[in-house]
Enzyme design. Structure first.
Site, PDB file in Angstrom:
ATOM      1  N   THR A 221      29.930  -6.573  18.371  1.00 44.53           N
ATOM      2  CA  THR A 221      30.483  -5.588  19.301  1.00 44.53           C
ATOM      3  C   THR A 221      29.968  -5.799  20.727  1.00 44.53           C
ATOM      4  O   THR A 221      30.747  -5.855  21.675  1.00 44.53           O
ATOM      5  CB  THR A 221      30.082  -4.162  18.848  1.00 44.53           C
ATOM      6  OG1 THR A 221      30.450  -4.042  17.483  1.00 44.53           O
ATOM      7  CG2 THR A 221      30.791  -3.109  19.653  1.00 44.53           C
TER       8      THR A 221
ATOM      9  N   LYS B  85      27.266 -17.153  14.190  1.00 49.72           N
ATOM     10  CA  LYS B  85      26.741 -17.633  12.903  1.00 49.72           C
ATOM     11  C   LYS B  85      27.734 -18.570  12.238  1.00 49.72           C
ATOM     12  O   LYS B  85      27.378 -19.610  11.723  1.00 49.72           O
ATOM     13  CB  LYS B  85      26.498 -16.427  11.977  1.00 49.72           C
ATOM     14  CG  LYS B  85      25.077 -15.899  12.059  1.00 49.72           C
ATOM     15  CD  LYS B  85      24.813 -14.956  10.905  1.00 49.72           C
ATOM     16  CE  LYS B  85      23.667 -14.024  11.245  1.00 49.72           C
ATOM     17  NZ  LYS B  85      23.847 -12.691  10.684  1.00 49.72           N
TER      18      LYS B  85
ATOM     19  N   GLU C  31      18.403  -3.428  30.475  1.00 47.79           N
ATOM     20  CA  GLU C  31      19.002  -2.101  30.608  1.00 47.79           C
ATOM     21  C   GLU C  31      19.673  -1.654  29.302  1.00 47.79           C
ATOM     22  O   GLU C  31      19.590  -0.478  28.928  1.00 47.79           O
ATOM     23  CB  GLU C  31      20.046  -2.135  31.740  1.00 47.79           C
ATOM     24  CG  GLU C  31      20.684  -0.813  32.065  1.00 47.79           C
ATOM     25  CD  GLU C  31      19.685   0.188  32.632  1.00 47.79           C
ATOM     26  OE1 GLU C  31      19.317   0.064  33.782  1.00 47.79           O
ATOM     27  OE2 GLU C  31      19.277   1.108  31.891  1.00 47.79           O
TER      28      GLU C  31
ATOM     29  N   GLY D  96      32.457   5.452  13.087  1.00 48.32           N
ATOM     30  CA  GLY D  96      31.850   4.343  13.814  1.00 48.32           C
ATOM     31  C   GLY D  96      30.652   4.742  14.655  1.00 48.32           C
ATOM     32  O   GLY D  96      30.207   3.984  15.513  1.00 48.32           O
TER      33      GLY D  96
ATOM     34  N   GLU E 134      25.603   3.066  11.781  1.00 54.32           N
ATOM     35  CA  GLU E 134      25.631   1.772  11.121  1.00 54.32           C
ATOM     36  C   GLU E 134      25.862   1.949   9.622  1.00 54.32           C
ATOM     37  O   GLU E 134      25.629   3.026   9.067  1.00 54.32           O
ATOM     38  CB  GLU E 134      24.276   1.063  11.299  1.00 54.32           C
ATOM     39  CG  GLU E 134      23.763   1.005  12.704  1.00 54.32           C
ATOM     40  CD  GLU E 134      24.491  -0.023  13.548  1.00 54.32           C
ATOM     41  OE1 GLU E 134      24.986  -1.010  12.979  1.00 54.32           O
ATOM     42  OE2 GLU E 134      24.595   0.183  14.769  1.00 54.32           O
TER      43      GLU E 134
ATOM     44  N   LYS F 254      12.902   2.626  21.378  1.00 50.16           N
ATOM     45  CA  LYS F 254      13.351   2.800  22.763  1.00 50.16           C
ATOM     46  C   LYS F 254      12.252   3.478  23.595  1.00 50.16           C
ATOM     47  O   LYS F 254      12.044   3.145  24.760  1.00 50.16           O
ATOM     48  CB  LYS F 254      14.638   3.617  22.795  1.00 50.16           C
ATOM     49  CG  LYS F 254      15.817   2.855  22.173  1.00 50.16           C
ATOM     50  CD  LYS F 254      16.991   3.789  21.892  1.00 50.16           C
ATOM     51  CE  LYS F 254      18.157   3.053  21.266  1.00 50.16           C
ATOM     52  NZ  LYS F 254      19.156   4.004  20.695  1.00 50.16           N
TER      53      LYS F 254
END
Lengths: 328, 328
Positions: free
Chosen positions: A13, A45, A128, A186, A189, A204
């Protein structure tokens, strides 16, 4: 027209988002920076997988093919997990490439080493996109660090958790039902463990800690609690008393200058800036000596927000290198 | 140690804030940029006025004394009103100085000309402090413009108006009583006309328009309404229906690409990001093609927030000039 040659590692994505924005904004970037940006290689991959045709760039499954091209200026990394991402980025720095990463898991742990390495090699690191997706928190904190002093950072850093808590409060859903809904839409995960057990928000927070305070607390000293044990009845009860559960990552310096951090669900009142943040948004409050609390709210994930954050890093790197004037 | 020589024009709240932060953060700035920053001259109206002693800098009431010093690198401007600020900054650019301004009235009108002039002379213009005080909206929009596309900007850009509306809603105060309270607490000027009639918010919106869309709409085409006609009964009635009046400055491109703008009180619902912004804070929503809506909330005024925004501009200018590497 001078050209900047780019490689993208990973084409999920986020990697695809970077590619698409670079194509769509080609003319604007040319106009605003004076450079064309050309994606020359994309590491995947499985090279044989069917994909939409790609202009100009070549798919490869061999990182050495990318390193053998001496023209590459910037490497975008959008791989999941610590390895091989860390090795690849170390090699990129060694080759003299600027690097831009969206990989929070890798960067929470190896970010300080990568930044040091990049300093030696005189290349730049854009990260970022590792924290709060499209919210420009890294740039904002970077700018604040030099001329102000950061006292505390508090935030909703995991959109999945916030979406689930919102759904449990508004609709009385169970944790499991809300999680299922998030996955169907969506927002979560296939393996949501890191999101709902607090690990993702913790990572984070550690990235922000390095940036804001120049170091991270010992990881073992930070209590990390997720939202997976919360019952909807507790959440609804709280909201009757005009309180809301938010999953908050929090770090501050105590009176002795020691870093203190916590990650977990917190009951907050209507006056708190995080009270009104519903859904998948991320929100971060940066409390500084001069500014007082500054709050940033925006999309914490997604192809375009995250891709856009990485492009912002690229533009920043280009602008830094454009200015060759020296103060008189 | 290389030194950057600075002049400050105006020594009211904002000018003094800049001076103080530069003193307090001297070591940090040296460490992070490699430069010492020395304030050499401060322009005041009345040189004879009693002031706290100032280290190193010299007070003067003669701008020519400042221009006769060829060493000055950066000019901070914190004067109120269009003139003589515009003339002084034009002269500063002509002398090859970088300029940093907090003067929204002057910059809304003359900003485009100053930026053009600065471009010819290869100097930079910092104007973060002109809009929303300590909220880094100028830097954020600047970063977004190059790699994204801004669709709309909406904001609470006048803290005085927001403070008054909050007080009228929460305490049922009349407009006059709330204004008086704001003045007593230092949240409103002695002459609050520009704040409460929408002019101040309009000017900041025009500054954002130039930056985000490359131009301003015709000033005459923008309806500008203040809060001075609102009755507390209307505000309380609205809040019973879970709506709140906010004074919102709003600009967007319509389907034909024409800029549309309005400034005035708007009734908004609980889902809107501006619903929860109470008190003197400013808040701005930037809606872009890739990021979606990004919200920034923070202090819109004050000695330290505004001074800090100007120091952030200075650090940005220093960093731009530091990097003398060129892309390979």
């Amino acid at each position: 027209m001078p050209s900047i040659k780019v490689a993208i590692l990973g084409f999920g994505t986020v990697g695809e988002g970077v590619y698409r924005i670079l194509q769509e904004k080609r003319e604007e970037i040319k106009e605003s920076t004076g450079f064309t940006v050309d994606v020359v290689s994309i590491l995947v991959k499985d090279k044989a997988k069917r994909r939409k045709p790609i202009q100009g760039a070549k798919f490869t499954d061999d990182i050495q093919e990318i390193w053998s091209n001496p023209e590459i200026d910037v490497v975008f990394e959008a791989i999941v997990g610590e390895e091989p991402a860390y090795t690849f980025l170390s090699e990129a720095i060694e080759k003299g490439c600027h690097i831009i990463t969206a990989n929070k898991k890798m960067f929470a742990k190896h970010g300080p080493a990568l930044l040091k390495h990049a300093g030696f090699r005189n290349v730049q690191v854009g990260f970022e996109a590792t924290t709060a997706g499209g919210v420009p928190i890294i740039r904002t904190v970077t700018n604040l660090v030099a001329g102000d002093r950061i006292k505390r950072i508090q935030g909703i850093l995991n959109g999945t958790s916030n979406f689930i808590l919102t759904k449990m409060r508004k609709e009385g859903s169970s944790f499991q039902a809300a999680l299922l809904h998030a996955q169907k839409n969506g927002y979560a995960e296939a393996d949501p463990a890191d999101d709902v057990d607090g690990t993702d928000a913790f990572r984070k927070l550690m990235i922000l800690s390095s940036l804001a305070f120049g170091r991270q607390p010992d990881w073992e000293d930070v209590p990390v609690i997720g939202i997976d044990h919360l019952e909807s009845i507790d959440i609804i009860d709280a909201s009757k008393g005009d309180l809301r559960y938010r999953h908050v990552a929090d770090i501050w310096k105590d009176e002795k200058g020691k870093l203190q951090a916590t990650v977990g669900p917190v009951l907050i009142g209507a006056d708190h800036p995080l009270f009104s943040i519903d859904g998948v948004d991320n929100a971060i409050i940066v409390d500084t000596e001069y500014l007082g609390p500054l709050t940033l709210v925006g999309p914490g994930a997604g192809m375009y927000p995250t891709g856009s954050a990485m492009i912002a890093d690229l533009l920043h790197i280009i602008r830094q290198h454009e200015s060759v004037l020296v103060l008189n």
